[in-house]
Design an enzyme around this catalytic site. Structure first.
Site, PDB file in Angstrom:
ATOM      1  N   SER A 168     -35.391  -0.883 -49.533  1.00 21.99           N
ATOM      2  CA  SER A 168     -34.097  -0.539 -50.098  1.00 21.99           C
ATOM      3  C   SER A 168     -34.308   0.004 -51.524  1.00 21.99           C
ATOM      4  O   SER A 168     -35.072   0.947 -51.715  1.00 21.99           O
ATOM      5  CB  SER A 168     -33.172  -1.755 -50.065  1.00 21.99           C
ATOM      6  OG  SER A 168     -31.842  -1.398 -50.264  1.00 21.99           O
ATOM      7  N   ASP A 441     -29.719   1.540 -39.300  1.00 22.30           N
ATOM      8  CA  ASP A 441     -29.477   1.304 -40.717  1.00 22.30           C
ATOM      9  C   ASP A 441     -28.538   2.373 -41.268  1.00 22.30           C
ATOM     10  O   ASP A 441     -28.879   3.558 -41.261  1.00 22.30           O
ATOM     11  CB  ASP A 441     -30.801   1.322 -41.487  1.00 22.30           C
ATOM     12  CG  ASP A 441     -30.635   0.947 -42.945  1.00 22.30           C
ATOM     13  OD1 ASP A 441     -29.517   0.575 -43.347  1.00 22.30           O
ATOM     14  OD2 ASP A 441     -31.628   1.035 -43.693  1.00 22.30           O
ATOM     15  N   HIS A 466     -32.058  -2.493 -41.409  1.00 17.23           N
ATOM     16  CA  HIS A 466     -32.532  -2.330 -42.778  1.00 17.23           C
ATOM     17  C   HIS A 466     -33.914  -2.950 -42.989  1.00 17.23           C
ATOM     18  O   HIS A 466     -34.090  -4.158 -42.878  1.00 17.23           O
ATOM     19  CB  HIS A 466     -31.510  -2.968 -43.718  1.00 17.23           C
ATOM     20  CG  HIS A 466     -31.484  -2.391 -45.093  1.00 17.23           C
ATOM     21  ND1 HIS A 466     -31.411  -1.040 -45.352  1.00 17.23           N
ATOM     22  CD2 HIS A 466     -31.507  -2.989 -46.311  1.00 17.23           C
ATOM     23  CE1 HIS A 466     -31.382  -0.832 -46.652  1.00 17.23           C
ATOM     24  NE2 HIS A 466     -31.447  -1.999 -47.266  1.00 17.23           N
TER      25      HIS A 466
END
Length: 517
Positions: A168, A441, A466
């Site tokens: 991320s 995601d 994710h």
């Protein structure tokens, strides 16, 4: 103001924790149940960092940056596996990043997890002054820490590789670290990194990528059992002249069907918007946590979501509810309840329950980062691929709101100008990055989704959400995520081998002189 709400929801969607009774916000920085307790296998250490790495006397001098080290499997000559900490307490990544843990002994690697300045226990000036909260300062923290550890463990700078990891925002940091400091990081694994979600002049993408991702996740193409799930959610989210189906339903019926607690303090004026946002955020977190096995990652280790929670939630919206307002509302509440009522013990919902103190602090820090540098683009555009309202991106309006809150305007083009675009990366020799993206995601569309060169690779993982590939192995892992990890490990092996075979400095200089004769 609507597009500002979107920007804050989607940029903050990875920062909030679940409260005791219910929650409006969830989070992405969480711990899979099968990997709890990895911090006990580490040494918790602190390193004195300059508050300001870039000239002038730094206010306050230094701060103590926390990091964790595991050196049980380290052998001299082995690499350093270095996790570039995200916007959260670093222990969350220590406990979750199985890709580093499971293979450290194979490589004889030193494992390091570094905490991002201002977050967790790595506070700067007690977090009262935020002007030193920037990507560049954080990257220099990591550069300085790597240098210290190389000296401490007698690394051969010409032979021993440093491999970066991040998911991320951490994946964005890992990418930027490789761009700017290729002398420090010999290669990076950047998972679910929305590194393209900015205002580029020479690169185009769909600004409503996140909304499209959420829409895709509730369709039969993503494994949902009925086409009516998307249709029922579209009736909530898509507005015609700012009116949606909720507008024609009484407030009393909404409160009753959603099981809103009597002590909830959401006003009547805000009820419809709050309910819509409440369902939207449950959808967002379940989409990021749409893993192939039950996981506590999205619930911060406090409970579990079921395997593929979106599919489970969509079972409550699997019929055509057009003729029944009550069934539609109850279906929406049950859909969101898969997330909010994960304990199955809540008798009613508090939509107005504030987030906890830690989450509020993290949210304030990220809001500063968003408005100063990380000015990501978000929009919604009603279409067959986007079930939300028409809310086009208006960067000027969002920038004005940032000014009203913080007294400064965002550096809107900072990352395209400072680190370039995919066109630049291809033509300037950037190398040794693997970007991974999960099919489910919603951040996927803001990242690199295809190979740029032989050494700038992308792995799109079917049925993954994710940064699933960074997690510990699990019996329910799909073949796709197993293959993705093998690709990443092979690249890591190649980068380490390349560093070992690199000509020695004197040999390289002699070879250059010979060519110049």
């Amino acid at each position: 103001m609507e597009i500002l709400r979107l920007a804050l929801i989607y940029s903050l969607v990875i920062h909030y924790d679940v409260t005791a009774r219910t929650a409006i916000f969830g989070g992405d920085h969480f711990i899979p149940s099968h990997s709890l307790g990895m911090t006990q296998h580490c040494q918790e250490r602190y390193f004195s960092q300059r508050i300001n790495h870039f000239g002038g006397p730094p206010q306050g001098g230094t701060f103590q940056q926390r990091y964790f080290v595991h050196d049980d499997h380290y052998t001299p000559g082995g690499p350093m596996f270095f996790y570039l900490g995200n916007e959260a307490d670093v222990t969350l990544y220590v406990n979750a990043t199985g890709l580093m843990w499971e293979h450290s002994s194979d490589f004889g690697a030193l494992i390091v997890f570094a905490e991002h300045r201002y977050y967790g226990k790595s506070k700067v000036l007690n977090n009262t002054e935020l002007q030193y909260l920037s990507v560049e300062q954080a990257l220099m923290d990591y550069v300085t820490l790597v240098d210290f550890l190389k000296k401490s463990y007698a690394f051969d700078r010409d032979r021993d590789a440093v491999i970066g990891f991040g998911g991320s925002y951490g994946g964005m940091l890992a990418s930027w670290a490789r761009f700017k400091y290729p002398n420090v990081w010999d290669g990076v694994i950047a998972a679910s990194a929305p590194i393209l979600s900015f205002e580029f002049d020479d690169f185009e993408y769909d600004y409503d990528f996140f909304a499209q991702g959420l829409t895709y996740d509730v369709t039969t193409a993503a494994g949902v059992g009925s086409r009516f799930c998307e249709a029922n959610l579209r009736q909530l989210f898509a507005s015609d002249n700012n009116n949606n189906r909720l507008e024609n339903i009484s407030l009393a019926q909404i409160r009753s069907s959603f099981g809103i607690c009597s002590d909830d303090n959401t006003t009547d004026d805000n009820l419809r918007g709050t309910v819509t946002g409440w369902v939207n955020e449950a959808l967002s977190y379940m989409a990021m946590g749409n893993f192939p096995y039950p996981s506590s990652y999205i619930l911060n280790g406090k409970g579990e979501l079921p395997a593929f929670p979106i599919r489970v939630a969509c079972e409550y919206l699997g019929e055509d509810f057009l003729a029944s307002e009550t069934k539609w509302l109850e279906g929406l509440a049950s859909f969101a309840g898969v997330y909010y009522n994960y304990t199955k013990t809540l008798s009613c919902n508090i939509l107005s329950e504030p987030v906890n103190k830690e989450a509020q602090i993290v949210g304030a820090l990220w809001d500063y980062q968003y408005c100063s540098q990380i000015f990501q683009v978000f929009s919604e555009r009603t279409s067959s691929k986007d079930m939300f309202s028409n809310n086009p991106w208006n960067g000027d309006n969002v920038a004005e709101d940032c000014y009203e809150r913080h007294g400064f305007y965002p550096d809107r083009y900072h990352f395209p100008l400072a680190y370039g675009s995919p066109h630049d990366w291809i033509h300037t020799g950037v190398s040794n990055i693997v970007w991974s993206q999960g099919e489910y995601d919603p951040w996927k569309g803001g990242g690199v989704v295809e190979n740029l060169t032989e050494s700038l690779r992308t792995v799109v993982i079917a049925e993954a959400a994710h940064h699933l590939d960074l997690f510990f192995s699990h019996p329910n892992d799909t073949n796709a995520v197993i293959e993705a990890r093998l690709i990443e490990l092979n690249e890591i092996k190649k980068w380490i081998h390349e560093k070992k075979k690199r000509p020695m400095p004197l040999q390289a200089a002699a070879a250059l002189q010979k060519r110049l004769r």
